[in-house]
Write a protein that holds these residues in place. Structure first.
Motif, PDB file in Angstrom:
ATOM      1  N   PRO A  60      39.085  -2.224  11.383  1.00 36.21           N
ATOM      2  CA  PRO A  60      38.723  -2.081   9.568  1.00 36.21           C
ATOM      3  C   PRO A  60      38.804  -3.058   8.373  1.00 36.21           C
ATOM      4  O   PRO A  60      38.021  -2.833   7.004  1.00 36.21           O
ATOM      5  CB  PRO A  60      38.979  -0.542   9.528  1.00 36.21           C
ATOM      6  CG  PRO A  60      40.581  -0.606  10.021  1.00 36.21           C
ATOM      7  CD  PRO A  60      39.826  -0.729  11.434  1.00 36.21           C
ATOM      8  N   SER A  61      40.396  -3.191   8.542  1.00 39.11           N
ATOM      9  CA  SER A  61      40.920  -4.258   7.629  1.00 39.11           C
ATOM     10  C   SER A  61      40.925  -5.159   7.315  1.00 39.11           C
ATOM     11  O   SER A  61      41.454  -6.311   7.167  1.00 39.11           O
ATOM     12  CB  SER A  61      42.105  -3.897   7.454  1.00 39.11           C
ATOM     13  OG  SER A  61      42.501  -2.568   6.803  1.00 39.11           O
ATOM     14  N   GLU A  76      40.654   6.513  14.648  1.00 44.10           N
ATOM     15  CA  GLU A  76      40.771   5.462  15.223  1.00 44.10           C
ATOM     16  C   GLU A  76      41.942   5.893  16.683  1.00 44.10           C
ATOM     17  O   GLU A  76      41.552   5.567  17.875  1.00 44.10           O
ATOM     18  CB  GLU A  76      41.281   4.231  15.127  1.00 44.10           C
ATOM     19  CG  GLU A  76      40.536   3.794  12.934  1.00 44.10           C
ATOM     20  CD  GLU A  76      40.596   4.306  12.423  1.00 44.10           C
ATOM     21  OE1 GLU A  76      39.776   3.830  10.955  1.00 44.10           O
ATOM     22  OE2 GLU A  76      41.578   5.156  12.325  1.00 44.10           O
ATOM     23  N   CYS A  87      37.373  -2.415  17.417  1.00 44.31           N
ATOM     24  CA  CYS A  87      37.313  -2.170  15.906  1.00 44.31           C
ATOM     25  C   CYS A  87      39.324  -2.234  15.313  1.00 44.31           C
ATOM     26  O   CYS A  87      39.790  -2.633  15.592  1.00 44.31           O
ATOM     27  CB  CYS A  87      38.249  -0.696  15.648  1.00 44.31           C
ATOM     28  SG  CYS A  87      38.524   0.876  14.373  1.00 44.31           S
ATOM     29  N   LYS A 138      30.322  -6.819  11.077  1.00 44.57           N
ATOM     30  CA  LYS A 138      30.441  -5.557  10.600  1.00 44.57           C
ATOM     31  C   LYS A 138      29.982  -5.199  10.337  1.00 44.57           C
ATOM     32  O   LYS A 138      29.296  -5.320   9.752  1.00 44.57           O
ATOM     33  CB  LYS A 138      32.056  -6.123   9.927  1.00 44.57           C
ATOM     34  CG  LYS A 138      32.786  -4.898   9.467  1.00 44.57           C
ATOM     35  CD  LYS A 138      33.829  -5.298   8.410  1.00 44.57           C
ATOM     36  CE  LYS A 138      35.173  -4.062   8.278  1.00 44.57           C
ATOM     37  NZ  LYS A 138      36.179  -4.809   7.148  1.00 44.57           N
ATOM     38  N   GLY A 169      33.999   0.309  10.826  1.00 48.07           N
ATOM     39  CA  GLY A 169      35.144  -0.237  10.550  1.00 48.07           C
ATOM     40  C   GLY A 169      35.041  -1.097  11.977  1.00 48.07           C
ATOM     41  O   GLY A 169      36.023  -1.664  12.773  1.00 48.07           O
ATOM     42  N   ASP A 206      45.212  -5.474  13.113  1.00 42.45           N
ATOM     43  CA  ASP A 206      43.851  -5.657  12.842  1.00 42.45           C
ATOM     44  C   ASP A 206      44.481  -6.283  11.200  1.00 42.45           C
ATOM     45  O   ASP A 206      43.757  -6.786   9.694  1.00 42.45           O
ATOM     46  CB  ASP A 206      43.104  -5.226  12.016  1.00 42.45           C
ATOM     47  CG  ASP A 206      43.746  -3.658  11.054  1.00 42.45           C
ATOM     48  OD1 ASP A 206      44.154  -3.363  10.645  1.00 42.45           O
ATOM     49  OD2 ASP A 206      42.334  -3.524  10.524  1.00 42.45           O
TER      50      ASP A 206
END
Length: 733
Positions: free
Chosen positions: A150-151, A389, A148, A173, A178, A360
């Protein structure tokens, strides 16, 4: 060679490690050449001289077109509509060749149901999806990676297998959730890996260990290791099926730091999990403990943190061996009728670069605001319990240890720090909740959810809270407004009791209330009475050294203290070394001073600890009714001048009871009268002053009761009360 299909900018993005969606570029794609529709295959193999694509079903070979010197190849199949399995024959400088599978010909392996649960924050077994899993896909063995981030703008699997080159295995992805995934063919269990992450606005990529990794390198190395943890052959089915932690059962816990219980003397190296199974388990069994509680064994980088600053939440620390070795240890505990409780740390995590911090490139697991996201006292980060998350990660982690390692209980560390936004903070250093209060609403919801999930999925497993405040209903069910724990550590009892016993007996008459106060609230929670590791470090002195007086009095005081703990309502916990009276404070860097066990006074204390535990287990009055006034009755709490306490512990059957008498001064009382509820002969079943334990051997073996009210009871007995002692007596019909 120029390509009619490939955009140069997109090709350069891949070549230079900037492509965030490699599956849109590599592998199979629909394409058109002139009027011919077909499928285009692209592969990226830097350093190769040529690549041949081999159709597996037909064993047909096709030379691929090299469209960039950096190792980018493509091949167009006109009028081809259906994707097919293929392999790649790579030719390297010097004439070497190898045949490999292409990671980019495999589709997503994550189910829609898993994605839905993940997105909701309700995935209680996320470890079955995320992390590194050995799998067979389309007849090909490999490892499926999911992480994980996401960014992140790009995530790659890296390790020795690709020379840590983040351009080679960029992941797919799944934008809505994410998550990033990749199936790497031919990889096996034992492979060392990390994730290389490129973040928005960050010019350089960085490396992270796998948050869901099942194994880690031994510190100071920090990479994750692919580990198939499904291979261990458990044979504790009978234990797991019969596991029943009802409150009326005895529970006496031996708290252990595996790294310093014993070490190899010649090298000061740790015992392994398997060596500990051979030595620790029989020791604990002989002492009569029902459970072992392990200080955190999740992977952590720094030995003096004792495991409370975690980097690998899903990995048993490699200090003591492999995941399979740890499974062996738990399995052996169960075969010896010993439960295993883990210290679990959801309150905070370490700042180490390879860990969860700024995972991330953003505050994925922690709060961005340091007033919410950092424990200044411990130098750690605080989880943001409002993020899905984080909820997926931590709830799944709790389930993981029970599911995969058959753990019998989780003791949650530092619960108070989770409940209060202003924990250890001055005014202006914390952010109120949406109602303006100090309660951490997200953490409270998390703790309730954690307990609900654990108890629903594993009814025989217990949860314990280390909670040091007066927060209400900690050990009550969530449906009545509680946090849902089974037990709460009684920190107030521990502090008051230790302060009392550290006081010279001549002054104890002024501190009598430190003993009696605990009975005002003793039944408001399901309490565990702990003498834990925190009480024998940082200049607090060892349990034996806390005691006042000369050597004889120190031992007598400690024997009386342990006997008092065993008589007091509540389950029991003692940290290692306390059972034989270690003189020095606990030091995580060396083993306990085992040579002391060969000395008379220490061996006597050890014998007494074992006898107390066995008495506690066999006498139902000492454990059946721990959390209700029905199991306790005062005889005398008012003899302040003599520092004497006397009470009755009762089983569910009121006819079964034990009289407990305590003298907390060195004065020997030759004739002391106590009221008793029934007539008959009372036999001493335990005396901490026995010469067998190193005492003065005062006290009577049996005594006949006499009619006549005393202490509000219809009968009384006249007995000897030994100095600095605890005596337990039972009616003999």
């Amino acid at each position: 060679m120029e390509s009619k299909f490939t955009n140069t900018d997109e090709a350069n993005a891949l070549i230079y490690g900037n492509h965030g969606n490699p599956f849109s570029f590599l592998g199979f794609h629909e394409a058109v050449q002139g009027k011919k529709k077909g499928l285009l295959v692209r592969v990226f193999k830097p350093g190769t001289e040529s690549v041949v694509l081999i159709e597996r079903a037909k064993n047909k070979r096709h030379s691929m077109d090299k469209i960039a010197d950096d190792g980018l190849y493509e091949l167009f199949f006109p009028r081809c509509k259906n994707r097919f399995a293929y392999q790649l024959e790579l030719s390297w400088p010097g004439g070497n060749t190898e045949v490999v599978e292409d990671a980019y010909r495999f589709g997503s392996l994550i189910s829609d149901f898993d994605l839905q649960l993940w997105g909701e924050g309700n995935h209680s077994r996320a470890y079955e999806v995320l992390g590194a899993h050995v799998k067979e896909v389309d007849g090909v063995q490999g490892v499926h990676f999911v992480v994980c981030a996401p960014s992140a703008s790009r995530v790659s699997v890296v390790g020795p297998f690709n020379n840590w080159d983040g351009r080679l295995y960029p992941m797919r992805k799944l934008f809505d959730q994410g998550l990033w995934e990749l199936f790497v063919p031919a990889m096996e269990s034992g492979a060392v890996y990390k994730y290389e992450i490129k973040a928005q606005g960050n010019p350089l990529p960085f490396l992270k260990a796998d948050p869901y990794g099942f194994a880690s390198e031994k510190r100071p190395k920090t990479a994750s290791i692919v580990s198939d943890i499904s291979g261990f052959s458990w044979d504790d089915d009978e234990w797991v099926k019969a596991r029943d932690q009802r409150f009326e059962k005895p529970m006496s816990i031996y708290e252990v730091h595996l790294g310093s219980w014993k070490r190899h003397l010649s090298t000061n190296e740790f015992y392994t999990y398997r060596e500990l199974a051979e030595s620790l388990i029989p020791y604990v069994k002989d002492l009569g403990y029902t459970h072992i509680e392990l200080l955190p064994i999740s992977e952590h980088p720094y030995d003096p943190s004792w495991g409370y600053q975690v980097t690998g939440y899903y990995a048993p620390t490699s200090r003591f061996g492999s995941p399979e070795d740890f499974a062996f240890f738990v399995n052996e505990c169960h075969k010896n009728d010993i439960g295993v409780i883990l210290d679990w740390v959801p309150a905070h995590f370490t700042k180490d670069d390879h860990g969860l911090r700024q995972f991330d490139g953003t505050a994925l697991y922690e709060h961005e605001d340091p007033r919410q996201g950092e424990h200044k006292d411990w130098g750690t980060k605080i989880f943001n319990f409002g993020r899905s998350e984080v909820k997926n990660f931590l709830i799944s982690n709790a389930v993981f240890w029970i599911d995969k390692y058959h753990i019998d209980g989780l003791r949650v560390d530092a619960v108070a720090s989770m409940l209060y936004l202003d924990y250890s903070r001055e005014e202006g250093q914390w952010v109120p909740n949406k109602y303006g209060g100090r309660e951490n609403l997200e953490a409270i919801d998390f703790l309730k959810r954690f307990n609900e999930v654990v108890h629903q999925e594993f009814p025989g497993v217990i949860t314990l809270a280390e909670e040091s405040t007066s927060w209400p209903l900690v050990s009550k069910p969530t449906y009545v407004g509680g946090l849902g724990f089974d037990y709460k550590w009684n920190m107030g009892w521990m502090n008051d009791t230790l302060k009392y016993f550290e006081t010279d007996p001549i002054y104890r008459r002024y501190h009598h209330n430190q003993l009696t106060f605990s009975f005002i609230y003793a039944f408001t929670e399901n309490f565990v009475l702990p003498f834990s590791h925190d009480e024998v470090v940082h200049m607090k002195r060892s349990m034996l050294d806390k005691m006042p007086g000369d050597v004889w009095q120190k031992f007598a005081n400690l024997r009386a203290l342990y006997t008092y703990m065993m008589g007091h309502p509540g389950k029991k916990l003692l940290f290692m070394g306390g059972e034989f009276g270690q003189w020095s404070e606990w030091n995580e860097a060396k083993e306990l001073n085992w040579s002391l066990t060969g000395m008379d006074k220490h061996s006597g204390l050890l014998k007494m600890t074992a006898d107390l535990n066995k008495l506690y287990q066999t006498e139902r009055a000492l454990h059946e009714v721990d959390f209700d006034w029905a199991g306790f009755e005062w005889i005398d709490f008012s003899d302040v001048d003599n520092s004497i306490l006397a009470f009755i512990r009762q089983a569910k059957d009121k006819e079964e009871f034990i009289v407990c008498v305590y003298n907390f001064t060195p004065v020997f009382h030759r004739s002391y009268v106590f009221g008793v509820p029934e007539a008959g002969v009372y036999k001493t079943i335990f005396n901490s002053d026995s010469e067998y334990y190193g005492g003065s051997n005062k006290g009577l073996d049996t005594v006949q009761s006499v009619p006549g009210e005393w202490h509000g009871k219809p009968h009384h007995i006249q007995i000897e009360v030994p100095p600095l002692s605890g005596v337990m007596m039972k009616l003999v019909k």
